[in-house]
Scaffold this motif. Structure first.
Motif, PDB file in Angstrom:
ATOM      1  N   GLY A  92      -4.877   4.417  -4.222  1.00 35.32           N
ATOM      2  CA  GLY A  92      -4.714   3.600  -3.035  1.00 35.32           C
ATOM      3  C   GLY A  92      -3.292   3.684  -2.537  1.00 35.32           C
ATOM      4  O   GLY A  92      -2.535   4.577  -2.916  1.00 35.32           O
ATOM      5  N   VAL A  93      -2.931   2.726  -1.710  1.00 36.18           N
ATOM      6  CA  VAL A  93      -1.578   2.697  -1.167  1.00 36.18           C
ATOM      7  C   VAL A  93      -0.767   1.596  -1.844  1.00 36.18           C
ATOM      8  O   VAL A  93      -1.313   0.638  -2.390  1.00 36.18           O
ATOM      9  N   LEU A  94       0.546   1.766  -1.802  1.00 37.88           N
ATOM     10  CA  LEU A  94       1.491   0.778  -2.305  1.00 37.88           C
ATOM     11  C   LEU A  94       2.089   0.045  -1.115  1.00 37.88           C
ATOM     12  O   LEU A  94       2.584   0.668  -0.179  1.00 37.88           O
ATOM     13  N   ILE A  95       2.020  -1.270  -1.155  1.00 36.63           N
ATOM     14  CA  ILE A  95       2.538  -2.107  -0.083  1.00 36.63           C
ATOM     15  C   ILE A  95       3.552  -3.068  -0.695  1.00 36.63           C
ATOM     16  O   ILE A  95       3.304  -3.643  -1.752  1.00 36.63           O
ATOM     17  N   ILE A 111      10.211  -3.548  -4.008  1.00 31.52           N
ATOM     18  CA  ILE A 111       9.190  -4.244  -4.788  1.00 31.52           C
ATOM     19  C   ILE A 111       7.809  -3.874  -4.253  1.00 31.52           C
ATOM     20  O   ILE A 111       7.543  -4.016  -3.060  1.00 31.52           O
ATOM     21  N   VAL A 112       6.938  -3.422  -5.146  1.00 36.99           N
ATOM     22  CA  VAL A 112       5.528  -3.193  -4.824  1.00 36.99           C
ATOM     23  C   VAL A 112       4.789  -4.485  -5.122  1.00 36.99           C
ATOM     24  O   VAL A 112       4.697  -4.897  -6.279  1.00 36.99           O
ATOM     25  N   ASP A 113       4.302  -5.137  -4.089  1.00 37.33           N
ATOM     26  CA  ASP A 113       3.566  -6.393  -4.256  1.00 37.33           C
ATOM     27  C   ASP A 113       2.058  -6.176  -4.290  1.00 37.33           C
ATOM     28  O   ASP A 113       1.334  -6.951  -4.914  1.00 37.33           O
ATOM     29  N   ILE A 114       1.586  -5.146  -3.589  1.00 41.33           N
ATOM     30  CA  ILE A 114       0.147  -4.919  -3.429  1.00 41.33           C
ATOM     31  C   ILE A 114      -0.167  -3.454  -3.683  1.00 41.33           C
ATOM     32  O   ILE A 114       0.525  -2.572  -3.175  1.00 41.33           O
ATOM     33  N   ALA A 115      -1.199  -3.211  -4.450  1.00 45.28           N
ATOM     34  CA  ALA A 115      -1.781  -1.876  -4.594  1.00 45.28           C
ATOM     35  C   ALA A 115      -3.222  -1.995  -4.141  1.00 45.28           C
ATOM     36  O   ALA A 115      -3.990  -2.792  -4.693  1.00 45.28           O
ATOM     37  N   THR A 116      -3.588  -1.235  -3.113  1.00 49.46           N
ATOM     38  CA  THR A 116      -4.981  -1.314  -2.670  1.00 49.46           C
ATOM     39  C   THR A 116      -5.881  -0.643  -3.695  1.00 49.46           C
ATOM     40  O   THR A 116      -5.466   0.265  -4.413  1.00 49.46           O
ATOM     41  N   GLN A 117      -7.107  -1.104  -3.746  1.00 53.60           N
ATOM     42  CA  GLN A 117      -8.115  -0.523  -4.630  1.00 53.60           C
ATOM     43  C   GLN A 117      -8.851   0.583  -3.884  1.00 53.60           C
ATOM     44  O   GLN A 117      -8.774   0.657  -2.662  1.00 53.60           O
ATOM     45  N   PRO A 118      -9.593   1.429  -4.615  1.00 52.89           N
ATOM     46  CA  PRO A 118     -10.434   2.401  -3.908  1.00 52.89           C
ATOM     47  C   PRO A 118     -11.348   1.665  -2.917  1.00 52.89           C
ATOM     48  O   PRO A 118     -11.825   0.562  -3.200  1.00 52.89           O
ATOM     49  N   THR A 176     -10.993  14.903 -11.564  1.00 54.12           N
ATOM     50  CA  THR A 176      -9.601  15.332 -11.470  1.00 54.12           C
ATOM     51  C   THR A 176      -9.101  15.407 -10.025  1.00 54.12           C
ATOM     52  O   THR A 176      -8.193  16.176  -9.719  1.00 54.12           O
ATOM     53  N   SER A 177      -9.670  14.596  -9.161  1.00 56.53           N
ATOM     54  CA  SER A 177      -9.151  14.538  -7.795  1.00 56.53           C
ATOM     55  C   SER A 177      -9.529  13.211  -7.156  1.00 56.53           C
ATOM     56  O   SER A 177     -10.497  12.561  -7.538  1.00 56.53           O
ATOM     57  N   PHE A 178      -8.705  12.835  -6.187  1.00 55.33           N
ATOM     58  CA  PHE A 178      -8.934  11.612  -5.425  1.00 55.33           C
ATOM     59  C   PHE A 178      -8.510  11.866  -3.994  1.00 55.33           C
ATOM     60  O   PHE A 178      -7.415  12.379  -3.745  1.00 55.33           O
ATOM     61  N   TYR A 179      -9.367  11.530  -3.051  1.00 57.48           N
ATOM     62  CA  TYR A 179      -9.035  11.621  -1.632  1.00 57.48           C
ATOM     63  C   TYR A 179      -9.085  10.212  -1.066  1.00 57.48           C
ATOM     64  O   TYR A 179     -10.120   9.540  -1.147  1.00 57.48           O
ATOM     65  N   ARG A 180      -7.980   9.763  -0.507  1.00 57.39           N
ATOM     66  CA  ARG A 180      -7.913   8.439   0.076  1.00 57.39           C
ATOM     67  C   ARG A 180      -8.266   8.509   1.552  1.00 57.39           C
ATOM     68  O   ARG A 180      -7.668   9.251   2.316  1.00 57.39           O
ATOM     69  N   SER A 181      -9.266   7.707   1.939  1.00 63.55           N
ATOM     70  CA  SER A 181      -9.604   7.623   3.356  1.00 63.55           C
ATOM     71  C   SER A 181      -8.499   6.864   4.084  1.00 63.55           C
ATOM     72  O   SER A 181      -7.768   6.085   3.480  1.00 63.55           O
ATOM     73  N   LYS A 182      -8.396   7.094   5.354  1.00 62.52           N
ATOM     74  CA  LYS A 182      -7.290   6.497   6.104  1.00 62.52           C
ATOM     75  C   LYS A 182      -7.582   5.087   6.604  1.00 62.52           C
ATOM     76  O   LYS A 182      -6.764   4.188   6.454  1.00 62.52           O
ATOM     77  N   ARG A 183      -8.730   4.905   7.213  1.00 63.83           N
ATOM     78  CA  ARG A 183      -8.991   3.684   7.981  1.00 63.83           C
ATOM     79  C   ARG A 183      -8.890   2.396   7.153  1.00 63.83           C
ATOM     80  O   ARG A 183      -8.135   1.483   7.523  1.00 63.83           O
ATOM     81  N   ALA A 184      -9.618   2.272   6.069  1.00 57.03           N
ATOM     82  CA  ALA A 184      -9.640   1.011   5.317  1.00 57.03           C
ATOM     83  C   ALA A 184      -8.274   0.692   4.717  1.00 57.03           C
ATOM     84  O   ALA A 184      -7.834  -0.471   4.737  1.00 57.03           O
ATOM     85  N   HIS A 185      -7.592   1.695   4.194  1.00 57.07           N
ATOM     86  CA  HIS A 185      -6.275   1.452   3.610  1.00 57.07           C
ATOM     87  C   HIS A 185      -5.258   1.098   4.701  1.00 57.07           C
ATOM     88  O   HIS A 185      -4.389   0.244   4.484  1.00 57.07           O
ATOM     89  N   GLN A 186      -5.375   1.730   5.867  1.00 60.72           N
ATOM     90  CA  GLN A 186      -4.480   1.388   6.979  1.00 60.72           C
ATOM     91  C   GLN A 186      -4.699  -0.047   7.422  1.00 60.72           C
ATOM     92  O   GLN A 186      -3.742  -0.760   7.755  1.00 60.72           O
ATOM     93  N   GLU A 187      -5.946  -0.491   7.416  1.00 58.23           N
ATOM     94  CA  GLU A 187      -6.225  -1.882   7.763  1.00 58.23           C
ATOM     95  C   GLU A 187      -5.543  -2.830   6.784  1.00 58.23           C
ATOM     96  O   GLU A 187      -5.018  -3.876   7.188  1.00 58.23           O
ATOM     97  N   ALA A 188      -5.522  -2.480   5.496  1.00 58.18           N
ATOM     98  CA  ALA A 188      -4.841  -3.308   4.495  1.00 58.18           C
ATOM     99  C   ALA A 188      -3.329  -3.338   4.752  1.00 58.18           C
ATOM    100  O   ALA A 188      -2.691  -4.390   4.622  1.00 58.18           O
ATOM    101  N   ILE A 189      -2.761  -2.188   5.110  1.00 61.03           N
ATOM    102  CA  ILE A 189      -1.328  -2.125   5.431  1.00 61.03           C
ATOM    103  C   ILE A 189      -1.031  -3.002   6.651  1.00 61.03           C
ATOM    104  O   ILE A 189      -0.081  -3.801   6.637  1.00 61.03           O
ATOM    105  N   ASP A 190      -1.842  -2.861   7.679  1.00 55.53           N
ATOM    106  CA  ASP A 190      -1.636  -3.637   8.905  1.00 55.53           C
ATOM    107  C   ASP A 190      -1.758  -5.137   8.634  1.00 55.53           C
ATOM    108  O   ASP A 190      -0.961  -5.933   9.151  1.00 55.53           O
TER     109      ASP A 190
END
Length: 171
Positions: A40-43, A54-61, A70-84
């Motif tokens: 996920g992303v670090l916020i 300081i990393v306060d939030i780590a989004t979940q898959p 052995t791979s992970f692809y993060r989608s953009k939309r849902a994680h961007q919504e969490a950042i916003d």
């Protein structure tokens, strides 16, 4: 909010990871032979008048992410919504800091795919400053790196930081 883990950055600053963010990342450690990578992303926030972050939030898959052994692809939309949302609810203090994901190995190190992805994020993502932070959660350790201008730097010597937490019921 307490800080669970602190990494020394190459510039003398520190990268702190809050309990809640670390707990989320550790809950996805690949301990079993069929466990898939997660990420996920670090916020978080920059500490005024210092080089500390300081990393306060780590989004979940999230829906749309693709997880393989052995791979992970993060989608953009849902994680961007969490950042916003974090930006809005913090009155502009919480921002995108970087990415995290897991590796099915005890002591993680970035793969060539990771390094290519990090370089792409430096070129394409919108973020504050000139550095993104990356955490890889292994089976026994959490590794931290920064990417700046296409170069990646480790935040610690691998033997210096050992995982302090175990999954519930293993204490």
């Amino acid at each position: 909010m307490s800080i669970a883990m602190v990494f020394q950055k190459p510039n003398g600053g520190r990268l702190g990871v809050a309990d809640a963010a670390l707990d989320i990342m550790l809950s996805y450690r690949q301990q079993g032979p069929t466990d898939t990578e997660a990420g996920g992303v670090l916020i978080g926030r920059f500490i005024r008048d210092s080089d500390d972050v300081i990393v306060d939030i780590a989004t979940q898959p999230m829906p749309g992410d693709r997880r393989r052994r052995t791979s992970f692809y993060r989608s953009k939309r849902a994680h961007q919504e969490a950042i916003d949302e974090a930006w809005r609810t913090s009155n502009g203090t919480h921002t995108y800091l970087g990415e995290w994901h897991t590796h099915p190995e005890p002591n993680p190190s970035p793969s060539m795919t990771d390094l290519q992805d990090w370089r792409k994020r430096i070129r394409r993502d919108t973020f504050h400053g000139d550095t993104l932070h990356f955490l890889i959660v292994g089976q026994n350790e959490v590794g931290a790196w920064e990417m700046r201008g296409g170069l990646y730097l480790p935040y610690f010597r691998p033997q210096a930081i050992r995982m302090q937490r175990t999954p519930e019921g293993e204490d």
